[in-house]
Every structure is written in structure tokens, then in C-alpha cells.
Write a protein that holds these residues in place. Structure first.
Motif, PDB file in Angstrom:
ATOM      1  N   LYS A 122       1.426   2.395   1.844  1.00 40.73           N
ATOM      2  CA  LYS A 122       1.296   1.174   1.055  1.00 40.73           C
ATOM      3  C   LYS A 122      -0.048   0.503   1.298  1.00 40.73           C
ATOM      4  O   LYS A 122      -0.643  -0.059   0.374  1.00 40.73           O
ATOM      5  N   THR A 123      -0.502   0.569   2.534  1.00 43.81           N
ATOM      6  CA  THR A 123      -1.795  -0.038   2.854  1.00 43.81           C
ATOM      7  C   THR A 123      -2.919   0.658   2.096  1.00 43.81           C
ATOM      8  O   THR A 123      -3.750   0.007   1.449  1.00 43.81           O
ATOM      9  N   VAL A 124      -2.949   1.981   2.183  1.00 43.79           N
ATOM     10  CA  VAL A 124      -4.016   2.747   1.521  1.00 43.79           C
ATOM     11  C   VAL A 124      -3.943   2.584   0.007  1.00 43.79           C
ATOM     12  O   VAL A 124      -4.956   2.339  -0.662  1.00 43.79           O
ATOM     13  N   ALA A 125      -2.724   2.709  -0.546  1.00 41.70           N
ATOM     14  CA  ALA A 125      -2.568   2.584  -2.000  1.00 41.70           C
ATOM     15  C   ALA A 125      -2.865   1.169  -2.469  1.00 41.70           C
ATOM     16  O   ALA A 125      -3.561   0.967  -3.483  1.00 41.70           O
ATOM     17  N   GLY A 126      -2.336   0.181  -1.739  1.00 38.56           N
ATOM     18  CA  GLY A 126      -2.543  -1.204  -2.149  1.00 38.56           C
ATOM     19  C   GLY A 126      -3.995  -1.619  -2.092  1.00 38.56           C
ATOM     20  O   GLY A 126      -4.540  -2.179  -3.050  1.00 38.56           O
ATOM     21  N   LEU A 127      -4.648  -1.333  -0.958  1.00 37.89           N
ATOM     22  CA  LEU A 127      -6.056  -1.714  -0.820  1.00 37.89           C
ATOM     23  C   LEU A 127      -6.955  -0.835  -1.683  1.00 37.89           C
ATOM     24  O   LEU A 127      -7.958  -1.309  -2.229  1.00 37.89           O
ATOM     25  N   GLY A 128      -6.585   0.442  -1.829  1.00 31.04           N
ATOM     26  CA  GLY A 128      -7.375   1.324  -2.693  1.00 31.04           C
ATOM     27  C   GLY A 128      -7.301   0.898  -4.149  1.00 31.04           C
ATOM     28  O   GLY A 128      -8.325   0.828  -4.844  1.00 31.04           O
ATOM     29  N   GLY A 129      -6.100   0.600  -4.607  1.00 31.95           N
ATOM     30  CA  GLY A 129      -5.943   0.144  -5.992  1.00 31.95           C
ATOM     31  C   GLY A 129      -6.642  -1.171  -6.233  1.00 31.95           C
ATOM     32  O   GLY A 129      -7.277  -1.369  -7.280  1.00 31.95           O
ATOM     33  N   LEU A 130      -6.546  -2.083  -5.263  1.00 32.17           N
ATOM     34  CA  LEU A 130      -7.215  -3.372  -5.403  1.00 32.17           C
ATOM     35  C   LEU A 130      -8.735  -3.200  -5.391  1.00 32.17           C
ATOM     36  O   LEU A 130      -9.449  -3.879  -6.141  1.00 32.17           O
ATOM     37  N   ALA A 131      -9.232  -2.292  -4.556  1.00 32.84           N
ATOM     38  CA  ALA A 131     -10.676  -2.034  -4.516  1.00 32.84           C
ATOM     39  C   ALA A 131     -11.176  -1.519  -5.864  1.00 32.84           C
ATOM     40  O   ALA A 131     -12.238  -1.930  -6.350  1.00 32.84           O
ATOM     41  N   LEU A 132     -10.413  -0.626  -6.476  1.00 35.79           N
ATOM     42  CA  LEU A 132     -10.783  -0.118  -7.804  1.00 35.79           C
ATOM     43  C   LEU A 132     -10.809  -1.243  -8.833  1.00 35.79           C
ATOM     44  O   LEU A 132     -11.721  -1.340  -9.661  1.00 35.79           O
ATOM     45  N   SER A 133      -9.800  -2.114  -8.771  1.00 34.21           N
ATOM     46  CA  SER A 133      -9.725  -3.233  -9.708  1.00 34.21           C
ATOM     47  C   SER A 133     -10.886  -4.204  -9.510  1.00 34.21           C
ATOM     48  O   SER A 133     -11.543  -4.624 -10.471  1.00 34.21           O
TER      49      SER A 133
END
Length: 301
Positions: free
Chosen positions: A53-64
């Protein structure tokens, strides 16, 4: 030797291009946003959140966040070219073509939706997408060039990461997440107006109606104090959410009043205004990470 020189020049050019495309995403601001999101994730989890969740959440937010920043640079390329603070950005510097920046912005935004929807949940996806749209369209294309309240209303764009982080971990929202949102929202005016005070000529040259340009320095400084008072009061609302009540209220009050004191000194200054505006800006930069670090510590002990 000639071939080695050509290869060296080629590698230098490639590195410069890669650096320019990375700069499109405003990486320093992105790290700031990711930090607030991760702090919210820790508080929501009551500890270190799950790695996926950390990687996906922060990764998705970074892309956004990176996509929104690229759209911002694409749309603002005309005013960026005439402002000293921004004229070395990738598009005005001729390192990135405008349509490339637009494609990067749209592509990263779309990819962030996929990442968050597949590996987190639809609520975190929705808040991330709203934040992307808020920054790229509402602030950049609608507010920034039309009203001196651009930063006040547009401050919501940078306040979404805690909501994204909280939703990613829990699948829902909470009072604490919205308080974190409100803290960033209320912090934004004093932070950006301090910058605008000592970069005022840039905004005048670009025709951007920042508060000091339209209402003058005195009015701007008064409003900075008002928003900082509201910021300190709002930060107290988290006290019952955290474990260490007394430690939190003492630490939040201390860092809040240090920021407030800086804005108050600036408001009452007639001399050295530029120096005090710069000092207030740097104090504001310290405030937010200190506040969120305090929230994390007081939620765990």
C-alpha cells in the motif's frame, strides 16, 4: 579521440534531457507532498503501513503530482519565460517542447489512476484525481491569472495528499485527515505570499495578480497573520486524535507560534521587508514538515 568527444557530448545531452523531463514534475514539491501523505498513512495505520500500500499509494500520488506539475509548466510557459524565478524551467529554456510536456502531464495523470485503482482503492484514486484536476485546471488555468485569491482557493491542490494517504490505508476518510488537509490549506497563503513579497517584480512583469501586486504589501502581510492564526487554531483540533495529547499541543503550539511570530514581525516591518519576507518564507518551509513529523511521533508514543 574525436569519437570519444562525440560520445561525451551525446551523453551530456542525454543527461540534460532526462534532467529536464524530471524537472517537469517539480520533484522537490513532489517529495513535500509525498511526505505529508506518508505521515497521514502512518497515523491512519497506527504504525508503519503495509509495504504494498505504501509503494502503490505514494507511487500513484507521485505520478499524479508529477503529471499536474507538467500540465502547469505547459500552460504557464508564457509567463515562466518572463519571470526570473522560472525562466530556466525546461520549456522556456528550450529543453522540452510544449506538446511533450502536455503529453507527459496527461500520461502521468492517467497512469496514476491505474496504479491507485488497481493496487489501492477507488477512494484514494478519486482524491488523487481531484487533486490533479484542482492543480492543473482549477488553479493553473482558471484562478492563477484571474484573481488575487488564486493562492487562497488554489491552496486546496496541495492539501489533498493526506486524504489520499489516509484513504489508501483505510478505505475511508476521517476527521483527522480533514484537519491535516485544512492545515496545509491554511498554511499555503502565508507561505506563497511571503515568496510573492520578495519576488513581486516577477509577478508584475508576468501580469499575475498575486496579492501584493493587486492589494499591496500592507494588506498582504495582515492577511498572512490572519491565516497563520487560523492555522495554529486548526492544528489544535488534532489533539484528541493522537496518543500524546500534552506533548502534541505543546509542540504544535511552539512551531505554530514561531511561524506566527515571523509573520507578525513582517507585518510590522517598514525596513528590511525583503529580508523579513525571505525569512518568513523559509520559516514556512520548516513549519509543515515539523508539524507532520510531530503528528506522527505523537500518534505512536
Amino acid at each position: 579521440m574525436a569519437n570519444q568527444s562525440v560520445r561525451a557530448v551525446g551523453l551530456t545531452h542525454i543527461r540534460a534531457v532526462i534532467k529536464a523531463y524530471v524537472a517537469l514534475t517539480k520533484p522537490r514539491i513532489m517529495l513535500f507532498l509525498l511526505f505529508t501523505a506518508y505521515c497521514a498513512m502512518i497515523v491512519a495505520q497506527g504504525g508503519v503501513p503495509d509495504l504494498q500500500k505504501t509503494v502503490a499509494g505514494l507511487g500513484g500520488l507521485a505520478l499524479s503530482a508529477g503529471g499536474g506539475a507538467a500540465i502547469n509548466m505547459w500552460y504557464d510557459r508564457d509567463i515562466d519565460a518572463v519571470m526570473e524565478r522560472t525562466n530556466r524551467r525546461p520549456i522556456p529554456a528550450g529543453l522540452v517542447k510544449p506538446w511533450h510536456a502536455l503529453a507527459v502531464g496527461l500520461g502521468l495523470g492517467a497512469l496514476s489512476v491505474v496504479v491507485l485503482a488497481v493496487w489501492c482503492n477507488w477512494l484514494s484514486t478519486a482524491f488523487s484525481l481531484i487533486g490533479y484536476f484542482y492543480y492543473a485546471v482549477v488553479y493553473t488555468m482558471w484562478l492563477k491569472r484571474r484573481t488575487p485569491q488564486n493562492i487562497v482557493i488554489g491552496g486546496g491542490a496541495g492539501a489533498f495528499p493526506p486524504l489520499v494517504g489516509w484513504a489508501c490505508v483505510t478505505g475511508h476518510q476521517s476527521f483527522a485527515a480533514w484537519v491535516m488537509f485544512s492545515v496545509i490549506f491554511l498554511w499555503t497563503p502565508a507561505h506563497f505570499w511571503a515568496l510573492a513579497l520578495y519576488k513581486n517584480e516577477d509577478y508584475v512583469r508576468a501580469g499575475v495578480p498575486m496579492m501584493p501586486v493587486v492589494r499591496g504589501n500592507r494588506s498582504t502581510k495582515r492577511q498572512m497573520v490572519i491565516y497563520t492564526v487560523l492555522l495554529v487554531l486548526t492544528s489544535w483540533l488534532l489533539v484528541n486524535t493522537l496518543q500524546a495529547h500534552m506533548l502534541y499541543i505543546a509542540a504544535a503550539t511552539l512551531v505554530g507560534f514561531y511561524f506566527l511570530r515571523s509573520t507578525f514581525v513582517l507585518m510590522n516591518s517598514k525596513d528590511d521587508e525583503e529580508i523579513l519576507a525571505k525569512r518568513t518564507f523559509f520559516v514556512s518551509l520548516m513549519y509543515l514538515p515539523t508539524f507532520f513529523a510531530t503528528v506522527v511521533v505523537c500518534s505512536l508514543i
